[in-house]
Design a protein around this motif. Structure first.
Motif, PDB file in Angstrom:
ATOM      1  N   GLU A  71       0.919  -1.124   0.048  1.00 45.82           N
ATOM      2  CA  GLU A  71       0.144   0.039   0.014  1.00 45.82           C
ATOM      3  C   GLU A  71       0.875   1.221  -0.003  1.00 45.82           C
ATOM      4  OE1 GLU A  71      -2.998   2.246   3.059  1.00 45.82           O
ATOM      5  OE2 GLU A  71      -3.472  -0.001   2.713  1.00 45.82           O
ATOM      6  N   GLY A  72       2.019   1.398   0.620  1.00 50.01           N
ATOM      7  CA  GLY A  72       2.941   2.532   0.754  1.00 50.01           C
ATOM      8  C   GLY A  72       3.686   2.488  -0.498  1.00 50.01           C
ATOM      9  N   LEU A  73       3.959   1.417  -1.443  1.00 52.19           N
ATOM     10  CA  LEU A  73       4.412   1.666  -2.523  1.00 52.19           C
ATOM     11  C   LEU A  73       3.480   2.450  -3.348  1.00 52.19           C
ATOM     12  CD1 LEU A  73       6.446  -1.541  -2.877  1.00 52.19           C
ATOM     13  CD2 LEU A  73       7.334   0.634  -2.875  1.00 52.19           C
ATOM     14  N   ILE A  74       2.302   1.730  -3.484  1.00 52.99           N
ATOM     15  CA  ILE A  74       1.265   2.192  -4.346  1.00 52.99           C
ATOM     16  C   ILE A  74       0.728   3.527  -4.414  1.00 52.99           C
ATOM     17  CG2 ILE A  74      -1.142   2.042  -5.140  1.00 52.99           C
ATOM     18  CD1 ILE A  74      -0.480  -1.153  -4.429  1.00 52.99           C
ATOM     19  N   SER A  75       0.768   4.207  -2.863  1.00 56.03           N
ATOM     20  CA  SER A  75       0.444   5.616  -2.915  1.00 56.03           C
ATOM     21  C   SER A  75       1.449   6.172  -3.199  1.00 56.03           C
ATOM     22  CB  SER A  75       0.110   5.447  -1.243  1.00 56.03           C
ATOM     23  OG  SER A  75       1.051   5.453  -0.531  1.00 56.03           O
TER      24      SER A  75
END
Length: 136
Positions: A71-75
């Motif tokens: 999720e951190g990578l995507i955001s």
């Protein structure tokens, strides 16, 4: 393989070969990208993930399968996606050509490093071959 950086142990390019179809230049780019992410510019979650991978505490496959890190990578990529969507086809083609030039330069640098390393090994009395036996 791992190398020391200050008091911190870091994995080397070989850690990423399975993800790059054994392409040493792509493996180096992957490691360098993780090093940039470990500096924190993409947020604390991505920084932590990159540090975990670079220090060998977590494999890359395990890290990207972690929901928090994923999720951190995507955001963190969302602003780049928005910027990409705003570019014209010509601007995208120009960026792609620039990327290809960078890759070619990195490949040239890696070939030079390897050639220098092999020449240095020979000058220092290192093996001239990697066969299973030697007269020495």
């Amino acid at each position: 393989m791992a190398e020391e950086s200050g008091s911190q142990r870091y994995v080397d390019d070989s850690e990423f070969m399975e993800f790059t179809q054994n392409d040493p230049v792509a493996a180096r780019r992957m490691r360098l990208t993780l090093e940039k992410l470990a500096e924190g510019g993409a947020g604390d979650t991505v920084k932590e993930m990159a540090q975990e991978v670079l220090t060998g505490r977590m494999g890359l496959r395990e890290a990207v399968a972690n929901p928090t890190y994923a999720e951190g990578l995507i955001s963190s990529m969302q602003p780049f996606k928005e910027k990409w969507d705003e570019l014209s086809d010509d601007e995208r083609a120009e960026l792609a050509a620039e990327g290809e030039r960078m890759i070619a330069e990195q490949e040239r640098e890696l070939r030079e490093e390897r050639a220098q390393g092999q020449a240095s090994s020979r000058r220092d009395g290192g093996p001239r071959h990697t066969g299973g036996w030697s007269l020495y």
